[in-house]
Write an enzyme that holds these catalytic residues in place. Structure first.
Site, mmCIF file in Angstrom:
data_model
loop_
_atom_site.group_PDB
_atom_site.id
_atom_site.type_symbol
_atom_site.label_atom_id
_atom_site.label_comp_id
_atom_site.label_asym_id
_atom_site.label_seq_id
_atom_site.Cartn_x
_atom_site.Cartn_y
_atom_site.Cartn_z
ATOM 1 N N HIS A 168 -13.275 2.987 8.229
ATOM 2 C CA HIS A 168 -12.556 1.821 7.705
ATOM 3 C C HIS A 168 -13.099 1.391 6.340
ATOM 4 O O HIS A 168 -13.521 0.254 6.152
ATOM 5 C CB HIS A 168 -12.631 0.660 8.706
ATOM 6 C CG HIS A 168 -11.424 -0.237 8.645
ATOM 7 N ND1 HIS A 168 -10.762 -0.684 9.747
ATOM 8 C CD2 HIS A 168 -10.749 -0.763 7.582
ATOM 9 C CE1 HIS A 168 -9.743 -1.448 9.386
ATOM 10 N NE2 HIS A 168 -9.714 -1.510 8.070
ATOM 11 N N ASP A 191 11.056 2.762 6.615
ATOM 12 C CA ASP A 191 10.611 1.369 6.726
ATOM 13 C C ASP A 191 11.777 0.569 7.274
ATOM 14 O O ASP A 191 12.935 0.906 6.991
ATOM 15 C CB ASP A 191 10.193 0.834 5.334
ATOM 16 C CG ASP A 191 9.384 -0.458 5.419
ATOM 17 O OD1 ASP A 191 9.837 -1.398 6.098
ATOM 18 O OD2 ASP A 191 8.303 -0.513 4.820
ATOM 19 N N GLU A 221 -12.182 1.413 17.393
ATOM 20 C CA GLU A 221 -13.192 1.393 16.326
ATOM 21 C C GLU A 221 -14.170 0.228 16.421
ATOM 22 O O GLU A 221 -15.277 0.299 15.891
ATOM 23 C CB GLU A 221 -12.534 1.406 14.942
ATOM 24 C CG GLU A 221 -11.800 0.119 14.576
ATOM 25 C CD GLU A 221 -11.233 0.164 13.150
ATOM 26 O OE1 GLU A 221 -10.589 1.156 12.786
ATOM 27 O OE2 GLU A 221 -11.439 -0.816 12.416
ATOM 28 N N ILE A 270 0.841 -1.212 0.000
ATOM 29 C CA ILE A 270 0.000 0.000 0.000
ATOM 30 C C ILE A 270 0.874 1.259 0.000
ATOM 31 O O ILE A 270 0.630 2.198 -0.756
ATOM 32 C CB ILE A 270 -0.970 -0.015 1.199
ATOM 33 C CG1 ILE A 270 -1.937 -1.209 1.072
ATOM 34 C CG2 ILE A 270 -1.747 1.295 1.298
ATOM 35 C CD1 ILE A 270 -2.813 -1.460 2.286
ATOM 36 N N ASP A 316 -8.903 6.669 8.717
ATOM 37 C CA ASP A 316 -9.881 5.669 8.274
ATOM 38 C C ASP A 316 -9.967 4.551 9.309
ATOM 39 O O ASP A 316 -10.739 3.614 9.153
ATOM 40 C CB ASP A 316 -9.432 5.103 6.916
ATOM 41 C CG ASP A 316 -10.466 4.165 6.298
ATOM 42 O OD1 ASP A 316 -11.658 4.542 6.279
ATOM 43 O OD2 ASP A 316 -10.096 3.062 5.848
ATOM 44 N N THR A 320 -4.503 5.233 7.393
ATOM 45 C CA THR A 320 -5.450 4.269 6.816
ATOM 46 C C THR A 320 -5.015 2.861 7.185
ATOM 47 O O THR A 320 -5.452 1.899 6.565
ATOM 48 C CB THR A 320 -5.492 4.385 5.272
ATOM 49 O OG1 THR A 320 -4.153 4.239 4.783
ATOM 50 C CG2 THR A 320 -6.082 5.701 4.805
ATOM 51 N N SER A 321 -4.138 2.747 8.204
ATOM 52 C CA SER A 321 -3.553 1.427 8.476
ATOM 53 C C SER A 321 -4.239 0.717 9.647
ATOM 54 O O SER A 321 -5.054 -0.179 9.431
ATOM 55 C CB SER A 321 -2.056 1.588 8.693
ATOM 56 O OG SER A 321 -1.398 0.431 8.300
HETATM 57 P P1 NAI Z 1 2.784 -4.874 3.632
HETATM 58 O O1 NAI Z 1 3.116 -6.026 4.517
HETATM 59 O O2 NAI Z 1 2.913 -5.036 2.139
HETATM 60 O O3 NAI Z 1 3.661 -3.600 4.037
HETATM 61 C C1 NAI Z 1 3.872 -3.198 5.357
HETATM 62 C C2 NAI Z 1 5.228 -2.487 5.412
HETATM 63 O O4 NAI Z 1 5.398 -1.995 6.743
HETATM 64 C C3 NAI Z 1 6.403 -3.419 5.108
HETATM 65 O O5 NAI Z 1 7.247 -2.849 4.120
HETATM 66 C C4 NAI Z 1 7.117 -3.531 6.447
HETATM 67 O O6 NAI Z 1 8.540 -3.681 6.336
HETATM 68 C C5 NAI Z 1 6.753 -2.208 7.087
HETATM 69 N N1 NAI Z 1 6.944 -2.225 8.535
HETATM 70 C C6 NAI Z 1 6.732 -3.245 9.407
HETATM 71 N N2 NAI Z 1 7.084 -2.885 10.653
HETATM 72 C C7 NAI Z 1 7.538 -1.608 10.554
HETATM 73 C C8 NAI Z 1 8.063 -0.704 11.506
HETATM 74 N N3 NAI Z 1 8.243 -1.040 12.796
HETATM 75 N N4 NAI Z 1 8.432 0.518 11.070
HETATM 76 C C9 NAI Z 1 8.311 0.866 9.759
HETATM 77 N N5 NAI Z 1 7.819 0.029 8.815
HETATM 78 C C10 NAI Z 1 7.447 -1.186 9.213
HETATM 79 O O7 NAI Z 1 1.314 -4.441 4.028
HETATM 80 P P2 NAI Z 1 0.268 -3.616 3.153
HETATM 81 O O8 NAI Z 1 -0.535 -4.547 2.313
HETATM 82 O O9 NAI Z 1 0.950 -2.480 2.511
HETATM 83 O O10 NAI Z 1 -0.721 -3.085 4.314
HETATM 84 C C11 NAI Z 1 -0.295 -2.175 5.301
HETATM 85 C C12 NAI Z 1 -1.353 -2.075 6.370
HETATM 86 O O11 NAI Z 1 -2.518 -1.438 5.835
HETATM 87 C C13 NAI Z 1 -1.894 -3.416 6.903
HETATM 88 O O12 NAI Z 1 -1.047 -3.955 7.906
HETATM 89 C C14 NAI Z 1 -3.233 -3.023 7.444
HETATM 90 O O13 NAI Z 1 -3.077 -2.672 8.808
HETATM 91 C C15 NAI Z 1 -3.631 -1.797 6.641
HETATM 92 N N6 NAI Z 1 -4.792 -2.010 5.784
HETATM 93 C C16 NAI Z 1 -5.862 -1.148 5.903
HETATM 94 C C17 NAI Z 1 -6.994 -1.304 5.116
HETATM 95 C C18 NAI Z 1 -8.139 -0.345 5.174
HETATM 96 O O14 NAI Z 1 -9.244 -0.668 4.681
HETATM 97 N N7 NAI Z 1 -7.995 0.841 5.735
HETATM 98 C C19 NAI Z 1 -7.110 -2.442 4.185
HETATM 99 C C20 NAI Z 1 -5.917 -3.254 4.094
HETATM 100 C C21 NAI Z 1 -4.814 -3.053 4.888
#
Ligand code: NAI
Length: 328
Positions: free
Chosen positions: A293, A172, A261, A153, A256, A230-231
């Site tokens: 969300h 990251d 929540e 994302i 979001d 949005t995380s």
């Molecule tokens: P991803 O696993 O592809 O990327 C997450 C990134 O965060 C990775 O590059 C990882 O190295 C990094 N990371 C992990 N720990 C860290 C730290 N301590 N400091 C800095 N970076 C760190 O995950 P993706 O698919 O990009 O999703 C990210 C988040 O988005 C999900 O974990 C979820 O919480 C949230 N999400 C929200 C949605 C929504 O509807 N609002 C829908 C889908 C996901």
């Protein structure tokens, strides 16, 4: 297989029924928790979403009911006690990616709305108020945008911001090679917070990232900057964010997701007295925008969620390798 679905809404039913050909799906609106576990009696698997609580007590009860699989229809798994699942011999699968573009584009929507105040302009014009008072925004072009977490994302988001002509900074623990090749600069968290006009959170919620935005980090941000989440809600210490909004140190907040929540989001509470004073305080700020969300909520993402979840369940049933397994 017989699968008990928790926290179900009409759109979940629509997409799962559209793509299911072989399983018996039982749909429950109730969230999964210690009071509702019995609804899974007679099923082989449960299918859950972001706010279902799969703590050790719930997982032990599920194991006693004969549940062998927890199928998350989301990417994050911070709501599952993985050690308890492993101890009870229950497999956990998830949907690792469902249109990262959906969430990235929603983050951009929050930025654009907060900045250009289109939500206020829409209401004003409908009331016949064509004035521009207090609608001033800023050019995103040339601004510094800090991306915390540059996975699927975060990468999609960073690329959109490059398209806007922003200078993107990233933080990251595992830098993303695609973004480095695009010339994006990786920096320390502290430097990112200090220099960015907009900060967007795209890392998962873990023990290390809980309250990554706290009293200290908010004080380190550029005065008047915009913060987008949005995380997951608990990445931000909401009470600290409120104090910094009050002082003007934090200029805008777009979220979001919210720490508490699960008691609110995905439900229509119109006409009810909301007991959560923290979200009510947040809602009172003119420079705070909250969506419930919906970052994932596109046709493409709902299709991907249904298809991947059903495939995960099928692979489990067939005893095939689980490519979307979440190890304990
Ligand atoms: P991803 O696993 O592809 O990327 C997450 C990134 O965060 C990775 O590059 C990882 O190295 C990094 N990371 C992990 N720990 C860290 C730290 N301590 N400091 C800095 N970076 C760190 O995950 P993706 O698919 O990009 O999703 C990210 C988040 O988005 C999900 O974990 C979820 O919480 C949230 N999400 C929200 C949605 C929504 O509807 N609002 C829908 C889908 C996901």
């Amino acid at each position: 297989m017989k699968i008990a679905f928790f926290s179900i809404h009409s759109y979940d039913k629509e997409y799962f029924n559209r793509y299911n050909t072989q399983h018996q799906l039982l749909f429950f609106e109730a969230a999964l928790n210690e009071q509702t576990t019995n609804l899974a009696a007679g099923s082989n698997a449960v299918c859950v979403f972001v706010n279902d609580k799969l703590n050790a007590a719930v997982i032990t009860q599920l194991a006693q009911l004969g549940i062998k699989l927890i199928a998350l229809r989301c990417a994050g798994y911070n709501n599952v006690d993985l050690a308890a699942a492993k101890a009870n011999n229950i497999k956990v699968v998830r949907v690792p990616a469902y249109s990262p573009h959906a969430v990235a584009e929603h983050a951009v929507a929050l930025i654009m709305t907060l900045n250009r105040k289109t939500h206020k302009a829409y209401n004003r014009v409908r009331e016949g108020d064509f004035s521009l008072r207090k609608l001033t925004g800023f050019d995103l072009y040339g601004k510094k945008v800090g991306v915390i977490g540059t996975g699927k994302i975060g990468e999609a988001f960073a690329k959109i911001m490059i398209g806007f002509g922003c200078n993107v900074l990233a933080y990251d623990i595992y830098p993303n090679e695609n973004l480095k090749q695009l010339g994006i600069e990786y920096t320390s968290l502290e430097n990112l917070l200090k220099s960015s006009d907009v900060v967007s959170l795209h890392c998962p919620l873990t023990e290390q990232t809980k309250h990554i935005i706290n009293e200290h980090s908010l004080s380190n941000m550029k005065k008047g900057a915009m913060l987008i989440n949005t995380s997951r809600g608990a990445l931000i210490d909401t009470k600290a964010a409120i104090e910094h909004l009050k002082s003007g140190q934090l200029g805008y907040l777009g979220i979001d997701v919210y720490e508490q929540e699960e008691k609110l989001f995905f439900n229509n509470l119109t006409g009810e007295v909301i007991q959560d004073d923290v979200i009510m305080r947040l809602m009172s700020f003119p420079n705070v925008l909250i969506t419930a969300h919906q970052g994932f909520f596109t046709d493409e993402a709902l299709t991907q969620i249904a298809q991947t979840t059903l495939k995960n369940i099928h692979d489990f049933e067939m005893g095939w390798p689980l490519i979307n397994d979440v190890p304990g």
